[in-house]
Write an enzyme that holds these catalytic residues in place. Structure first.
Site, PDB file in Angstrom:
ATOM      1  N   ASP A  11      96.984 -20.743  37.237  1.00  0.00           N
ATOM      2  CA  ASP A  11      96.552 -19.340  36.254  1.00  0.00           C
ATOM      3  C   ASP A  11      95.450 -19.748  35.550  1.00  0.00           C
ATOM      4  OD1 ASP A  11      97.302 -16.795  34.786  1.00  0.00           O
ATOM      5  OD2 ASP A  11      98.413 -17.852  33.042  1.00  0.00           O
ATOM      6  N   SER A  12      94.821 -18.432  34.644  1.00  0.00           N
ATOM      7  CA  SER A  12      93.819 -18.519  34.095  1.00  0.00           C
ATOM      8  C   SER A  12      93.727 -19.410  33.003  1.00  0.00           C
ATOM      9  CB  SER A  12      93.159 -17.159  33.741  1.00  0.00           C
ATOM     10  OG  SER A  12      94.018 -16.516  32.954  1.00  0.00           O
ATOM     11  N   TYR A  43      90.844 -13.670  33.057  1.00  0.00           N
ATOM     12  CA  TYR A  43      90.532 -12.905  34.454  1.00  0.00           C
ATOM     13  C   TYR A  43      90.792 -11.413  34.168  1.00  0.00           C
ATOM     14  CZ  TYR A  43      91.114 -17.097  37.339  1.00  0.00           C
ATOM     15  OH  TYR A  43      91.021 -18.487  37.760  1.00  0.00           O
ATOM     16  N   CYS A  75      99.699 -15.821  38.272  1.00  0.00           N
ATOM     17  CA  CYS A  75      99.054 -14.832  37.266  1.00  0.00           C
ATOM     18  C   CYS A  75      98.894 -13.263  37.990  1.00  0.00           C
ATOM     19  CB  CYS A  75      97.710 -15.293  37.341  1.00  0.00           C
ATOM     20  SG  CYS A  75      96.368 -14.324  36.722  1.00  0.00           S
ATOM     21  N   GLU A 153      97.829 -17.235  24.162  1.00  0.00           N
ATOM     22  CA  GLU A 153      97.341 -18.479  24.185  1.00  0.00           C
ATOM     23  C   GLU A 153      97.315 -19.303  23.009  1.00  0.00           C
ATOM     24  OE1 GLU A 153      94.959 -20.298  26.581  1.00  0.00           O
ATOM     25  OE2 GLU A 153      96.068 -18.862  28.167  1.00  0.00           O
ATOM     26  N   CYS A 189     102.000  -9.473  32.876  1.00  0.00           N
ATOM     27  CA  CYS A 189     101.089 -10.704  32.784  1.00  0.00           C
ATOM     28  C   CYS A 189     101.731 -11.721  32.505  1.00  0.00           C
ATOM     29  CB  CYS A 189      99.941 -10.154  31.835  1.00  0.00           C
ATOM     30  SG  CYS A 189      99.053 -11.702  31.105  1.00  0.00           S
ATOM     31  N   THR A 190     101.520 -12.752  33.022  1.00  0.00           N
ATOM     32  CA  THR A 190     102.455 -14.116  33.007  1.00  0.00           C
ATOM     33  C   THR A 190     102.338 -14.597  31.336  1.00  0.00           C
ATOM     34  OG1 THR A 190     100.806 -15.329  33.855  1.00  0.00           O
ATOM     35  CG2 THR A 190     102.704 -14.713  35.191  1.00  0.00           C
ATOM     36  N   HIS A 191     101.344 -14.216  30.856  1.00  0.00           N
ATOM     37  CA  HIS A 191     101.183 -14.830  29.445  1.00  0.00           C
ATOM     38  C   HIS A 191     102.369 -14.072  28.291  1.00  0.00           C
ATOM     39  CE1 HIS A 191      97.309 -16.286  30.313  1.00  0.00           C
ATOM     40  NE2 HIS A 191      97.216 -16.945  29.195  1.00  0.00           N
TER      41      HIS A 191
END
Length: 262
Positions: A11-12, A43, A75, A153, A189-191
């Protein structure tokens, strides 16, 4: 197949941990290498051409270094843009991340679905195709939110984030025409599953769905006859740039015990 050959997650940033966690539950003894391309983060603000060239090249280097049995592009942005490029470049199974529009359409009563992702993901034709195939009778309302990526994040790095900040970042999706009818939100979005608690508090009438558990089941299926170590091992996390020092203390929750820089 070597029992110690790892699963490689890419992932980013830290978003792919929302895919790693359900995979750990299904395959507790699987060796793990998680790669965060924080040098390329975020990304969602990069062009399609940049992602289509960067991701296959980086994954090629990682496969040479770690010899994984399977790679997971954890991602949505990278998957919707670069998945075919990666599969053509690598000689191993590659699992991508697909926005969970099909199960969202099965859940929605109002037939209004929100798709919350990065700016790059929500504009992809891939999303159009999923909507046409699985949710043709639904109103699909998309919103790209780089602010939510940054909030996820920050949360994983131990910073305090507020429900109000999360609400503000996602609110434009509900302010769009038809947005007041949204009853299911796709975390594309996986975040964003890392912010599920805050999103549920901010929008209590909405069910939030993501692809993490389905991806974990797919990984387990593709490796179903392969050998694994007899005991769990600590995962390895690889960054492409120096990570935030405050992030490292949270990684043990995800079974990660070693940190490297590429």
């Amino acid at each position: 197949m070597d029992a110690n050959s790892p699963l490689l997650f890419f992932d980013s940033g830290v978003g792919g941990l929302s895919v790693l966690e359900p995979t750990r539950k299904l395959l507790p003894n699987a060796p793990i290498v998680y790669v965060a391309d924080n040098a390329g983060y975020p990304y969602g603000k990069r062009s399609e051409a940049e992602i289509a060239s960067r991701v296959p090249a980086l994954l090629g280097r990682l496969v040479e270094r770690f010899h994984p049995r399977l790679a997971v592009i954890a991602c949505n942005t990278a998957s919707t843009i670069a998945l075919d490029h990666v599969r053509s470049a690598l000689d191993l199974p590659v699992v991508g991340t697909v926005p969970a529009i099909k199960p969202a359409a099965e859940m929605s009563k109002t037939r209004a679905i929100g798709v919350l992702g990065t700016e790059a993901t929500v504009r992809q034709p891939y999303v159009d195709n999923l909507a046409a195939e699985f949710a043709a009778d639904c109103t699909i309302i998309r919103h790209g939110s780089p602010e939510l990526v940054d909030l996820a994040e920050a949360k994983l790095a131990g910073e305090e984030i507020t429900v109000d900040a999360v609400r503000s970042a996602a609110q434009p999706m509900f302010d769009a025409p038809g947005g007041d009818r949204i009853d299911v939100g796709v975390l594309a979005c996986t975040h964003f599953p890392l912010l599920r608690t805050e999103l549920s508090q901010a929008f209590p009438g909405v069910q939030w769905i993501d692809g993490g558990p389905g991806i974990a089941r797919r990984i387990a299926y593709l490796t179903r006859e392969q050998p694994w170590p007899t005991e769990p091992s600590e995962g390895v996390m690889v960054f492409t740039a120096e990570p935030r020092s405050t992030l490292l203390s949270t990684l043990a929750h995800y079974g990660i015990g070693e940190v490297q820089t590429l």
